[in-house]
Design an enzyme around this catalytic site. Sequence first.
Site, PDB file in Angstrom:
ATOM      1  CG  HIS A 227      -1.745   1.033   1.302  1.00  0.00           C
ATOM      2  ND1 HIS A 227      -2.843   1.161   0.766  1.00  0.00           N
ATOM      3  CD2 HIS A 227      -1.586   2.251   2.037  1.00  0.00           C
ATOM      4  CE1 HIS A 227      -3.631   2.424   0.904  1.00  0.00           C
ATOM      5  NE2 HIS A 227      -2.805   2.977   1.757  1.00  0.00           N
ATOM      6  CG  HIS A 242       2.160   7.648   0.797  1.00  0.00           C
ATOM      7  ND1 HIS A 242       1.718   8.899   0.294  1.00  0.00           N
ATOM      8  CD2 HIS A 242       1.169   6.863   1.137  1.00  0.00           C
ATOM      9  CE1 HIS A 242       0.202   8.792   0.647  1.00  0.00           C
ATOM     10  NE2 HIS A 242       0.126   7.554   1.204  1.00  0.00           N
ATOM     11  CE  LYS A 285      -2.211   9.001  -2.743  1.00  0.00           C
ATOM     12  NZ  LYS A 285      -3.096   8.152  -1.840  1.00  0.00           N
TER      13      LYS A 285
END
Length: 353
Positions: A227, A242, A285
């Site tokens: 993730h 990230h 995003k």
Amino acid sequence: MKVLTFLALWVTLFHQGYSNSLDTCVGRCGYGTDNSFSCQCNPSCERFKDCCSDYTDVCKTSALSCKGRCDEQFNSQNKCHCNSKCAQHQNCCSDYADLCDMFDQRIKSLSEALYALDSNKASSSELIINPQALVHDSQTSSKKDLSSENLFRYLNEEVLFSRPTYTAFLAVLDNYNRMTVGPRAVCFPYTKGVYASEEEFLQDLKMMWFGLYSRNNNKKDSSGFEHIFAGEIKGGKVSGFHNWIQFYLLEKRGKLNYYSHSFNGPWTSYPDVLGMQFMWEGYFKQVGSAVIGCSPEFDFALYSLCYITRPGEQCRLSLGGKQLMIQTYTWENSFYGDGKKYIGSAFPATPRK
């Protein structure tokens, strides 16, 4: 008669003395109206003009500070709070960490130590970015491509990607499919920490980061590592994602289109923080914040530090003397070990400043 007069005067003086002892807001700020007090210390007293004389100094001037309030009981009428749960509820006074939470200070010291130890980070000559369009927080959902060029202008892959931790990280990234559809095999890095034993710490890291859980249709199709570092597609949009290296690789391959950024720089040295808006092969995003220019091990260590010490909370760090807030989330729907929670997400919640 003289006795009665004396008693009457004594009663009057007693009430004046008793009342004077209550004519203060010390320890009373925010409480409701109490008619046994000669003056009040709540917002209503301004309307009814029955505030104690020190109401402004005690209740208003210091209302946003934790000075003298550390570990106080929760009071819903207070504007901000100074107890151990305020970070979880995101309602701490601004000076809570400095005045009340020495644990936060230790976390900051550890993050500074990690920052100093990151010998594999990119130098300003090895990594050059081209931030281009800066947008306000209110514009991050616009889905407008405001930057005509790539975010990454130059990266010295020959130097950086030849280092062992980068090589290992790139190999791990290849194990993931961005769609949350099913299980896969993973390998995992090891690092050192302080648990009852090193073996216990390593096993916990393995499970919290790489243990599989379901984000979709009860299939074990996700993990904290996938993730956060690889990124996923869920509900028609990019979820997680990230990590700057994954961003660089996808942009280089033409699979990712950088739109704008919402955290300002200066990005003259690394690591630094960036909040990016981008399109990943048709999936958007809104803010993919990441620590830019750090080594994979630094990224992993920073998020692990925050998740272990502040699971599901905001984590205050210090990197090179500049403050950074990391937000972590726990996965609440399944567990490992003795009721332990997997990492749901972790990301920079603020610019480094």
